[in-house]
Design an enzyme around this catalytic site. Structure first.
Site, PDB file in Angstrom:
ATOM      1  N   ARG A 107      -9.315   1.576   9.085  1.00 33.70           N
ATOM      2  CA  ARG A 107      -8.900   0.209   9.354  1.00 33.70           C
ATOM      3  C   ARG A 107      -9.936  -0.552  10.182  1.00 33.70           C
ATOM      4  O   ARG A 107      -9.735  -1.721  10.476  1.00 33.70           O
ATOM      5  CB  ARG A 107      -7.610   0.251  10.165  1.00 33.70           C
TER       6      ARG A 107
ATOM      7  N   ARG B  16      11.269  -3.207   9.781  1.00 37.16           N
ATOM      8  CA  ARG B  16      10.888  -2.053  10.599  1.00 37.16           C
ATOM      9  C   ARG B  16      10.794  -2.518  12.051  1.00 37.16           C
ATOM     10  O   ARG B  16      10.747  -3.717  12.324  1.00 37.16           O
ATOM     11  CB  ARG B  16       9.527  -1.557  10.097  1.00 37.16           C
TER      12      ARG B  16
ATOM     13  N   ARG C 227      -0.479  -8.693  13.522  1.00 38.42           N
ATOM     14  CA  ARG C 227      -1.019  -7.674  12.621  1.00 38.42           C
ATOM     15  C   ARG C 227      -1.878  -8.288  11.521  1.00 38.42           C
ATOM     16  O   ARG C 227      -2.897  -7.729  11.133  1.00 38.42           O
ATOM     17  CB  ARG C 227       0.114  -6.843  12.017  1.00 38.42           C
TER      18      ARG C 227
ATOM     19  N   LYS D 260       0.831  -1.219   0.000  1.00 37.16           N
ATOM     20  CA  LYS D 260       0.000   0.000   0.000  1.00 37.16           C
ATOM     21  C   LYS D 260       0.856   1.256   0.000  1.00 37.16           C
ATOM     22  O   LYS D 260       0.637   2.168  -0.787  1.00 37.16           O
ATOM     23  CB  LYS D 260      -0.872   0.090   1.266  1.00 37.16           C
TER      24      LYS D 260
ATOM     25  N   ARG E 252      11.726  -6.474   5.379  1.00 35.85           N
ATOM     26  CA  ARG E 252      11.675  -5.017   5.504  1.00 35.85           C
ATOM     27  C   ARG E 252      12.361  -4.540   6.778  1.00 35.85           C
ATOM     28  O   ARG E 252      13.062  -3.535   6.797  1.00 35.85           O
ATOM     29  CB  ARG E 252      10.207  -4.569   5.485  1.00 35.85           C
TER      30      ARG E 252
HETATM   31  P1  ADP Z   1       1.405  -1.873   7.994  1.00 37.96           P
HETATM   32  O1  ADP Z   1       0.183  -1.712   7.138  1.00 37.96           O
HETATM   33  O2  ADP Z   1       2.627  -2.202   7.194  1.00 37.96           O
HETATM   34  O3  ADP Z   1       1.203  -2.792   9.157  1.00 37.96           O
HETATM   35  P2  ADP Z   1       1.217   0.940   8.923  1.00 37.96           P
HETATM   36  O4  ADP Z   1       2.408   1.795   8.769  1.00 37.96           O
HETATM   37  O5  ADP Z   1       0.035   1.242   8.071  1.00 37.96           O
HETATM   38  O6  ADP Z   1       1.802  -0.509   8.667  1.00 37.96           O
HETATM   39  O7  ADP Z   1       0.737   0.895  10.454  1.00 37.96           O
HETATM   40  C1  ADP Z   1       1.618   0.552  11.499  1.00 37.96           C
HETATM   41  C2  ADP Z   1       0.849   0.494  12.821  1.00 37.96           C
HETATM   42  O8  ADP Z   1       0.261   1.771  13.114  1.00 37.96           O
HETATM   43  C3  ADP Z   1      -0.315  -0.499  12.861  1.00 37.96           C
HETATM   44  O9  ADP Z   1       0.106  -1.817  13.176  1.00 37.96           O
HETATM   45  C4  ADP Z   1      -1.199   0.141  13.959  1.00 37.96           C
HETATM   46  O10 ADP Z   1      -0.723  -0.161  15.251  1.00 37.96           O
HETATM   47  C5  ADP Z   1      -1.017   1.627  13.744  1.00 37.96           C
HETATM   48  N1  ADP Z   1      -2.068   2.199  12.855  1.00 37.96           N
HETATM   49  C6  ADP Z   1      -1.874   2.765  11.620  1.00 37.96           C
HETATM   50  N2  ADP Z   1      -3.043   3.156  11.086  1.00 37.96           N
HETATM   51  C7  ADP Z   1      -4.009   2.829  11.991  1.00 37.96           C
HETATM   52  C8  ADP Z   1      -5.425   2.952  12.029  1.00 37.96           C
HETATM   53  N3  ADP Z   1      -6.122   3.496  11.012  1.00 37.96           N
HETATM   54  N4  ADP Z   1      -6.090   2.507  13.133  1.00 37.96           N
HETATM   55  C9  ADP Z   1      -5.438   1.983  14.167  1.00 37.96           C
HETATM   56  N5  ADP Z   1      -4.110   1.810  14.201  1.00 37.96           N
HETATM   57  C10 ADP Z   1      -3.392   2.217  13.125  1.00 37.96           C
END
Ligand code: ADP
Length: 191
Positions: free
Chosen positions: A88, A135, A146, A13, A133
């Site tokens: 989400r 991170r 996740r 994404k 990756r």
């Molecule tokens: P990825 O999709 O690779 O897991 P993101 O960078 O989108 O990573 O998100 C990392 C973390 O940030 C998520 O695991 C969550 O804890 C938090 N997060 C991001 N966006 C949201 C959201 N819309 N609602 C709740 N938590 C979020």
């Protein structure tokens, strides 16, 4: 252009959203990036969010709603945006519909130019991508959590947007350039 990028962690994404946003000269709004910046800056929000992120849990909806509301009201968001990582949960999606009405004056999220892109990628590929990756939250245990959280809380949004004819499903298990090309083709022209 009003786009939501959905898909499990590791689906690509962020990569695709960033590329297309640059191409179309609209902001790429990543809630994950915003949260990570808050963690680094040790703001109140960052301190509240960090433990959830480290465990692979979702950060509480209320915190995300504040972040998104503030960002969507910035002047650069008027011309369109790509939202990456939000909504989400169904509660976030409902909130977002309402926010769009307030910002745009449309009667409902259903009436806007909104489209939701889902990048589909099998679990084994996702895990391999995330492990490479590296991170901070990309260790095996957190990754599994996740993915589980994604299936339970985020996947229902596919039906939510597909029921409103706003879903664009794309196979994300291909070379990056091919995914970008398909997204460009299906998203431009009819926005
Ligand atoms: P990825 O999709 O690779 O897991 P993101 O960078 O989108 O990573 O998100 C990392 C973390 O940030 C998520 O695991 C969550 O804890 C938090 N997060 C991001 N966006 C949201 C959201 N819309 N609602 C709740 N938590 C979020």
């Amino acid at each position: 252009m009003q786009l939501i990028f959905m898909g499990p962690p590791g689906a690509g994404k962020g990569t695709q959203a960033q590329l297309l946003a640059a191409l179309w000269k609209i902001p790429h709004i990543s809630t994950g990036d915003i949260l990570r910046a808050c963690v680094v800056a040790k703001t109140d929000l960052g301190q509240k969010a960090q433990s959830y992120m480290d465990r692979g849990e979702l950060v509480p909806d209320e915190l995300l709603m504040d972040i998104v509301q503030e960002r969507m009201n910035q002047p650069d968001a008027r011309a369109g945006w790509i939202l990456d990582g939000f909504p989400r949960t169904v509660a976030q999606a409902a909130f977002f519909d309402k926010l769009l009405c307030d910002v745009e004056g449309s009667t409902s999220g259903k009436d806007c130019a909104l489209r939701a892109v889902n990048l589909d990628v099998p679990d084994n590929v996702l895990v391999a991508r995330l492990l490479s990756r590296g991170r901070q939250d990309d260790n095996e245990e957190t990754i599994r959590r996740r993915l589980q959280v994604y299936r339970e809380q985020t996947e229902p949004l596919i039906d939510f947007y597909s029921g409103r004819q706003q879903l664009v499903a794309v196979d994300g298990d291909r070379a990056m350039e091919l995914v970008t090309a398909e997204l460009q083709q299906v998203l431009s022209g009819d926005s």
